[in-house]
Design a protein around this motif. Structure first.
Motif, mmCIF file in Angstrom:
data_model
loop_
_atom_site.group_PDB
_atom_site.id
_atom_site.type_symbol
_atom_site.label_atom_id
_atom_site.label_comp_id
_atom_site.label_asym_id
_atom_site.label_seq_id
_atom_site.Cartn_x
_atom_site.Cartn_y
_atom_site.Cartn_z
ATOM 1 N N SER A 120 -63.227 27.101 -15.238
ATOM 2 C CA SER A 120 -63.709 26.077 -14.299
ATOM 3 C C SER A 120 -62.534 25.281 -13.745
ATOM 4 O O SER A 120 -61.400 25.389 -14.246
ATOM 5 C CB SER A 120 -64.644 25.097 -15.018
ATOM 6 N N GLY A 121 -62.831 24.444 -12.748
ATOM 7 C CA GLY A 121 -61.810 23.584 -12.173
ATOM 8 C C GLY A 121 -61.340 22.508 -13.138
ATOM 9 O O GLY A 121 -60.138 22.222 -13.222
ATOM 10 N N SER A 122 -62.279 21.903 -13.858
ATOM 11 C CA SER A 122 -61.885 20.857 -14.812
ATOM 12 C C SER A 122 -60.921 21.416 -15.852
ATOM 13 O O SER A 122 -59.920 20.779 -16.204
ATOM 14 C CB SER A 122 -63.112 20.286 -15.524
ATOM 15 N N VAL A 125 -57.485 21.828 -14.320
ATOM 16 C CA VAL A 125 -56.791 20.537 -14.199
ATOM 17 C C VAL A 125 -56.279 20.087 -15.567
ATOM 18 O O VAL A 125 -55.132 19.650 -15.728
ATOM 19 C CB VAL A 125 -57.768 19.499 -13.579
ATOM 20 N N TYR A 154 -61.354 13.074 -6.994
ATOM 21 C CA TYR A 154 -62.123 13.711 -8.072
ATOM 22 C C TYR A 154 -61.352 14.927 -8.561
ATOM 23 O O TYR A 154 -61.015 15.819 -7.777
ATOM 24 C CB TYR A 154 -63.492 14.137 -7.524
ATOM 25 N N HIS A 155 -61.063 14.947 -9.863
ATOM 26 C CA HIS A 155 -60.336 16.091 -10.420
ATOM 27 C C HIS A 155 -61.067 16.725 -11.601
ATOM 28 O O HIS A 155 -60.473 17.499 -12.337
ATOM 29 C CB HIS A 155 -58.920 15.678 -10.836
ATOM 30 N N GLY A 156 -62.349 16.363 -11.796
ATOM 31 C CA GLY A 156 -63.108 17.010 -12.859
ATOM 32 C C GLY A 156 -63.630 16.037 -13.895
ATOM 33 O O GLY A 156 -63.366 14.829 -13.830
ATOM 34 N N GLU A 229 -54.809 16.806 -3.914
ATOM 35 C CA GLU A 229 -55.496 17.873 -3.191
ATOM 36 C C GLU A 229 -54.861 17.979 -1.799
ATOM 37 O O GLU A 229 -54.516 16.945 -1.202
ATOM 38 C CB GLU A 229 -56.973 17.544 -2.994
ATOM 39 N N ASN A 233 -61.014 15.504 -1.189
ATOM 40 C CA ASN A 233 -62.458 15.644 -0.966
ATOM 41 C C ASN A 233 -63.179 14.307 -1.092
ATOM 42 O O ASN A 233 -63.826 13.835 -0.154
ATOM 43 C CB ASN A 233 -63.002 16.650 -1.996
ATOM 44 N N ASP A 262 -53.999 20.394 -6.459
ATOM 45 C CA ASP A 262 -55.330 20.703 -6.989
ATOM 46 C C ASP A 262 -56.166 21.304 -5.858
ATOM 47 O O ASP A 262 -56.679 20.592 -5.003
ATOM 48 C CB ASP A 262 -55.995 19.449 -7.573
ATOM 49 N N ILE A 265 -61.033 23.007 -4.402
ATOM 50 C CA ILE A 265 -61.816 23.159 -3.171
ATOM 51 C C ILE A 265 -60.995 23.819 -2.059
ATOM 52 O O ILE A 265 -61.500 24.670 -1.340
ATOM 53 C CB ILE A 265 -62.325 21.781 -2.686
HETATM 54 C C1 LIG Z 1 -60.400 18.878 -6.598
HETATM 55 C C2 LIG Z 1 -61.266 19.227 -7.775
HETATM 56 N N1 LIG Z 1 -60.695 19.373 -8.976
HETATM 57 C C3 LIG Z 1 -61.425 19.707 -10.058
HETATM 58 C C4 LIG Z 1 -62.797 19.885 -9.967
HETATM 59 C C5 LIG Z 1 -63.596 20.246 -11.167
HETATM 60 O O1 LIG Z 1 -64.072 21.558 -11.070
HETATM 61 P P1 LIG Z 1 -65.290 22.059 -11.967
HETATM 62 O O2 LIG Z 1 -66.517 21.382 -11.486
HETATM 63 O O3 LIG Z 1 -65.305 23.553 -11.732
HETATM 64 O O4 LIG Z 1 -64.959 21.741 -13.389
HETATM 65 C C6 LIG Z 1 -63.418 19.741 -8.730
HETATM 66 C C7 LIG Z 1 -64.873 19.928 -8.600
HETATM 67 O O5 LIG Z 1 -65.474 19.758 -7.565
HETATM 68 C C8 LIG Z 1 -62.643 19.392 -7.606
HETATM 69 O O6 LIG Z 1 -63.199 19.218 -6.403
#
Ligand SMILES: Cc1ncc(COP(=O)(O)O)c(C=O)c1O
Length: 461
Positions: A120-122, A125, A154-156, A229, A233, A262, A265
């Motif tokens: 996942s993104g979180s 990060v 937002y980074h997770g 980013e 976002n 990051d 997105i």
């Molecule tokens: C820039 C950014 N980083 C991290 C995340 C976290 O990703 P995830 O929801 O897959 O854990 C998101 C989620 O939208 C994001 O937009």
């Protein structure tokens, strides 16, 4: 679940309300109302249980780059599941992870040649922060652990990623978070401080120089990384001013701080390039990605890392003391490769670059509405900021915002057949991030729905 389709739908609603926990969702809002139920997708559209069609103006959640219902991509996953459904990347490798890593390295700028997969993104990060901390321990700078990031970014949601996230409301219930998160200004030019409000380039220099000031304030020897980013976002799509990232790169190099782009997105075509940093001409030390890498046909995240960062981990007895079971899952890797094949076969990057001007121009038509303050973004990624007074840029107070966004816009846009996001993590915005296959007919459909619903919203204020 048996019986007629209608009975099945009633059952699904009841079971959803009884057993399912939705993310970031006020369940009280569904006490009397049905939970929206999406059952099928095709191209740029999704369909609910009654067969009603919705234009997917958010690609689900910034995910479905190639659109819905691609059987070739789904079948690539099924074939991989039959051949090798699972094996870990802990001490072993499998062909699809190797092929995907090699392909991503070929796309990535500079010497970002190494891929560490996550789910996942979180996790991506979080992994980048851990990689940076251990890297500095291995290279004789153990005091570097702090991380800079921008206001309301937002980074997770995992504890580490949340410490980097700049949204106070979603952090508060989970304090104390890991120490070391430090905030710097974002690039919201519409809300720029008065002394740089008329000069985009000067605003960019100021915002970047604030990063240097924050590093000096914290003590450069304590700062490990900065997360940015390409287009922020949260807050409603803040593109970088010209020269901003070049200045940030200089500052990072001057103080030995790692630059993390990051791109959870912004990668995989959202801005017309595989990686968003290419669009703005900078090379970070780490790229975090997720979402569009598979277009959602299977979950996956990861980070691309420069040779320089990998180097200490290649020596002696060292290893990165971090991993997750499902990272680089063979099915997800096979799906990602098939997704990237679609990008190439259909030349989706060229399609975005050729059509982004038309997308912008179509959305900008909405500027004649009194509620539309700003239309901003790049590529296929736009935010529309709503204001109470266009001349003064006065925003809505908390009550008005609550009534406008939760009380009206979110439902009204969905009822009118558009999936998008009405958000007030900063000032109230509507966000659009449609599949990369969209063209003028879809832009027009978005504009018409938004025009009608925003006109109604204005009448209700
Ligand atoms: C820039 C950014 N980083 C991290 C995340 C976290 O990703 P995830 O929801 O897959 O854990 C998101 C989620 O939208 C994001 O937009």
């Amino acid at each position: 679940m048996t019986g007629t389709p209608e009975r099945d739908h009633a059952w699904l609603q009841e079971a959803a309300k009884r057993n399912l926990w939705l993310h970031f969702t006020r369940h009280s809002g569904y006490a009397e109302a049905d939970i929206p139920l999406i059952v099928r997708g095709e191209g740029q559209y999704v369909f609910d249980q009654h067969g009603k069609r919705y234009l997917d103006g958010l690609s689900g959640l910034f995910v479905s780059q190639i659109g819905h219902g691609r059987t070739d991509v789904a079948e690539a996953g099924a074939r991989q599941g039959a051949e090798l459904a699972y094996f870990p990347l802990w001490s072993y490798a499998h062909p699809r992870a190797i092929e995907l890593a090699e392909r991503l390295a070929a796309y990535a700028p500079g010497d970002l040649n190494r891929v560490f997969f996550t789910t996942s993104g979180s996790e991506a990060v979080e992994s980048a922060w851990k990689l940076a901390k251990q890297f500095f321990r291995l290279t004789g700078e153990p005091s570097r652990y702090k991380v800079l990031s921008r206001y309301i970014a937002y980074h997770g949601t995992t504890h580490g990623a949340l410490a980097i996230t700049g949204l106070p409301d979603i952090k508060m219930p989970f304090e104390p978070l890991p120490a070391g998160g430090v905030r710097v200004p974002n690039t919201n030019f519409y809300r720029a401080p008065a002394f740089v409000a008329d000069d985009l380039a000067a605003f960019g220099v100021w915002a970047a120089d604030e990063i240097e000031r924050a590093i000096l304030r914290e003590g450069p020897e304590s700062v490990a990384a900065i997360y940015l980013e390409p287009v922020q976002n949260s807050g409603g799509c803040f593109p970088p001013p010209p020269g901003y990232f070049q200045r940030v790169r200089e500052i990072c190099d001057k103080y030995g701080v790692l630059m993390v782009s990051d791109e959870v997105i912004c990668a995989f075509g959202r801005l017309g390039y595989i990686f968003g940093c290419e669009r703005y001409g900078y090379t970070p030390d780490i790229i975090t990605f997720a979402k569009g890498v598979t277009s959602g046909y299977a979950p996956m995240g990861g980070m691309m890392v420069s040779d320089r960062l990998m180097e200490p981990y290649l020596r002696d007895e060292h290893s990165f003391l971090h991993g997750v079971t499902f990272a680089g899952h063979p099915v997800s890797c096979a799906v990602a490769l098939a997704n990237l094949d679609v990008f190439e076969k259909e030349d989706l990057l060229a399609h975005v670059r050729a059509n982004e001007g038309a997308f912008r121009a179509t959305l900008e038509k909405l500027s004649d509405l009194p509620i539309v303050g700003d239309v901003r973004g790049d590529g296929y990624f736009y935010g529309i900021e709503m204001v109470k007074d266009k001349a003064t840029r006065e925003t809505f107070d908390d009550d008005e915002s609550e009534r406008l966004l939760r009380g009206f816009l979110s439902h009204a846009l969905f009822d009118a057949g558009l999936v998008c996001r009405a958000d007030d993590r900063g000032d109230p915005v509507i966000q659009l991030s449609p599949p990369l296959t969209c063209s003028q007919e879809h832009f027009d459909e978005m504009e018409q729905i938004l025009r009608s619903v925003l006109t109604q919203a204005w009448q209700r204020i």
